[in-house]
Motif scaffolding. Structure first.
Motif, PDB file in Angstrom:
ATOM      1  N   MET A   1       0.855  -1.203   0.000  1.00 29.66           N
ATOM      2  CA  MET A   1       0.000   0.000   0.000  1.00 29.66           C
ATOM      3  C   MET A   1       0.880   1.238   0.000  1.00 29.66           C
ATOM      4  N   ASN A   2       0.623   2.143  -0.918  1.00 28.25           N
ATOM      5  CA  ASN A   2       1.423   3.362  -0.983  1.00 28.25           C
ATOM      6  C   ASN A   2       0.542   4.446  -1.564  1.00 28.25           C
ATOM      7  N   ASN A   3       0.238   5.461  -0.779  1.00 24.41           N
ATOM      8  CA  ASN A   3      -0.611   6.517  -1.289  1.00 24.41           C
ATOM      9  C   ASN A   3      -0.147   7.865  -0.756  1.00 24.41           C
ATOM     10  N   ARG A   4      -0.933   8.878  -0.988  1.00 23.93           N
ATOM     11  CA  ARG A   4      -0.494  10.242  -0.748  1.00 23.93           C
ATOM     12  C   ARG A   4      -0.364  10.593   0.727  1.00 23.93           C
ATOM     13  N   LEU A   5      -1.250  10.109   1.571  1.00 22.15           N
ATOM     14  CA  LEU A   5      -1.271  10.549   2.959  1.00 22.15           C
ATOM     15  C   LEU A   5      -0.690   9.530   3.939  1.00 22.15           C
ATOM     16  N   VAL A   6      -0.706   8.280   3.576  1.00 21.44           N
ATOM     17  CA  VAL A   6      -0.150   7.225   4.435  1.00 21.44           C
ATOM     18  C   VAL A   6       0.667   6.287   3.554  1.00 21.44           C
ATOM     19  N   GLU A   7       1.905   6.058   3.937  1.00 27.88           N
ATOM     20  CA  GLU A   7       2.756   5.133   3.191  1.00 27.88           C
ATOM     21  C   GLU A   7       3.035   3.911   4.054  1.00 27.88           C
ATOM     22  N   LEU A   8       2.880   2.742   3.459  1.00 31.24           N
ATOM     23  CA  LEU A   8       3.104   1.495   4.172  1.00 31.24           C
ATOM     24  C   LEU A   8       4.073   0.637   3.386  1.00 31.24           C
ATOM     25  N   ALA A   9       5.157   0.218   4.054  1.00 31.80           N
ATOM     26  CA  ALA A   9       6.167  -0.615   3.397  1.00 31.80           C
ATOM     27  C   ALA A   9       6.503  -1.795   4.287  1.00 31.80           C
ATOM     28  N   PHE A  10       6.813  -2.936   3.654  1.00 35.86           N
ATOM     29  CA  PHE A  10       7.192  -4.145   4.368  1.00 35.86           C
ATOM     30  C   PHE A  10       8.626  -4.512   4.004  1.00 35.86           C
ATOM     31  N   THR A  11       9.458  -4.718   5.026  1.00 31.05           N
ATOM     32  CA  THR A  11      10.837  -5.155   4.827  1.00 31.05           C
ATOM     33  C   THR A  11      11.124  -6.265   5.813  1.00 31.05           C
ATOM     34  N   ASP A  12      11.346  -7.476   5.299  1.00 32.30           N
ATOM     35  CA  ASP A  12      11.573  -8.640   6.154  1.00 32.30           C
ATOM     36  C   ASP A  12      10.419  -8.781   7.138  1.00 32.30           C
ATOM     37  N   ARG A  13      10.696  -8.660   8.430  1.00 29.56           N
ATOM     38  CA  ARG A  13       9.664  -8.868   9.451  1.00 29.56           C
ATOM     39  C   ARG A  13       9.022  -7.564   9.920  1.00 29.56           C
ATOM     40  N   VAL A  14       9.415  -6.443   9.306  1.00 26.69           N
ATOM     41  CA  VAL A  14       9.000  -5.124   9.786  1.00 26.69           C
ATOM     42  C   VAL A  14       8.075  -4.424   8.798  1.00 26.69           C
ATOM     43  N   ALA A  15       6.932  -3.949   9.310  1.00 26.22           N
ATOM     44  CA  ALA A  15       6.065  -3.056   8.546  1.00 26.22           C
ATOM     45  C   ALA A  15       6.338  -1.634   9.031  1.00 26.22           C
ATOM     46  N   THR A  16       6.511  -0.715   8.105  1.00 23.20           N
ATOM     47  CA  THR A  16       6.744   0.685   8.465  1.00 23.20           C
ATOM     48  C   THR A  16       5.616   1.533   7.906  1.00 23.20           C
ATOM     49  N   LEU A  17       4.899   2.193   8.798  1.00 21.83           N
ATOM     50  CA  LEU A  17       3.785   3.052   8.416  1.00 21.83           C
ATOM     51  C   LEU A  17       4.222   4.494   8.642  1.00 21.83           C
ATOM     52  N   THR A  18       4.220   5.274   7.561  1.00 17.73           N
ATOM     53  CA  THR A  18       4.694   6.658   7.625  1.00 17.73           C
ATOM     54  C   THR A  18       3.553   7.626   7.364  1.00 17.73           C
ATOM     55  N   LEU A  19       3.293   8.504   8.312  1.00 19.55           N
ATOM     56  CA  LEU A  19       2.334   9.584   8.104  1.00 19.55           C
ATOM     57  C   LEU A  19       2.938  10.520   7.065  1.00 19.55           C
ATOM     58  N   ASN A  20       2.210  10.793   5.986  1.00 20.66           N
ATOM     59  CA  ASN A  20       2.822  11.464   4.845  1.00 20.66           C
ATOM     60  C   ASN A  20       2.036  12.701   4.422  1.00 20.66           C
ATOM     61  N   ARG A  21       1.929  13.636   5.350  1.00 21.25           N
ATOM     62  CA  ARG A  21       1.331  14.937   5.052  1.00 21.25           C
ATOM     63  C   ARG A  21       2.271  16.017   5.603  1.00 21.25           C
ATOM     64  N   PRO A  22       3.507  16.019   5.138  1.00 24.40           N
ATOM     65  CA  PRO A  22       4.542  16.841   5.756  1.00 24.40           C
ATOM     66  C   PRO A  22       4.275  18.334   5.712  1.00 24.40           C
TER      67      PRO A  22
END
Length: 257
Positions: A1-22
């Motif tokens: 999932m990758n969109n304008r306001l919330v970015e979600l990435a998976f790497t190995d065992r870790v999910a990283t959710l980034t608030l993306n309204r800088p």
């Protein structure tokens, strides 16, 4: 999932959710709240063991979007917005993954409530941490009452909420609002993830679920109480004065009405 306001990435065992309204210091508006719930549900169903919650740009999150609060249609949508906030926080709090909030810049109001819903909170030593709803005549939402009570006890939590003061990350760690304060946020985050990755994570998750099953009902109850209380506060003169003062960049003059 990758969109304008919330970015979600998976790497190995870790999910990283980034608030993306800088451009708005990751202030949470209605659209962003909905995307947060969707992203958290995706993580919840995934095979990831860990979730990292962070913000893009200069801040973790400035909290609820003040501009959203001043929109005419917000009054009608307010119950729906609070319901979405509750769903976001409850999903984060109850998910099986072990969760870490990484605070840089600032975490204020709803942004701080969101961070405190995580299992572990790391803040930069110079980050600005505040449960500052009182400044606009409101009470904490997003489970802020519950999370501060769990960390500080009801008496200290009450006084922190009433003061609404801005703490540095180091001060927040000293009194127990956050778990760790650091000069190097990324290094501290990776150290914590590495530490957890070396442990029997199934046992850690089982402990989390044991405690969560005892406390989730209380969090749900407090979220409902916050919704009722916030609705009352939105109708006060003090709230209107707090919002106007914020927009005019001046100190509010409250009348207790």
């Amino acid at each position: 999932m990758n969109n304008r306001l919330v970015e979600l990435a998976f790497t190995d065992r870790v999910a990283t959710l980034t608030l993306n309204r800088p451009q708005s210091y990751n202030a949470l508006n209605q659209e962003m709240l909905k995307e947060m719930v969707e992203a958290l549900e995706e993580v919840k169903k995934s095979s990831a063991d860990f979730l990292v919650l962070k913000g893009s740009g200069k801040a973790f999150s400035a909290g609820g979007d003040i501009k959203m609060m001043t929109m005419p249609e917000t009054g009608e949508l307010f119950p729906q917005i609070l319901e979405t906030i509750g769903a976001m926080v409850l999903t984060l709090y109850t998910m099986p993954q072990l969760t870490i909030a990484a605070i840089h810049g600032s975490a204020a109001g709803l942004g701080l409530s969101l961070a405190l819903a995580c299992d572990y909170v790391i803040a930069e030593e110079q980050a600005k941490v505040a449960m500052n709803f009182i400044g606009i005549g409101l009470i904490p939402d997003g489970g802020g009452h519950y999370f501060l009570k769990e960390r500080l006890g009801a008496h200290q939590a009450k006084h922190l909420i009433w003061k609404g003061e801005v703490l540095s990350g180091a001060e927040a760690q000293r009194i127990g609002v956050v778990d760790e304060a650091t000069a190097d946020l990324e290094q501290a985050l990776q150290q914590k993830l590495s530490e957890w990755a070396r442990k029997p994570v199934l046992a850690m998750k089982e402990t989390k679920q044991l405690y969560m099953q005892q406390t989730a009902a209380e969090l749900q109850h407090i979220l409902k109480m916050e919704t009722k209380g916030q609705a009352k506060m939105r109708d006060t003169k003090d709230h209107r004065e707090g919002i106007q003062a914020f927009l005019e960049k001046r100190l509010p003059t409250f009348a207790g009405r």
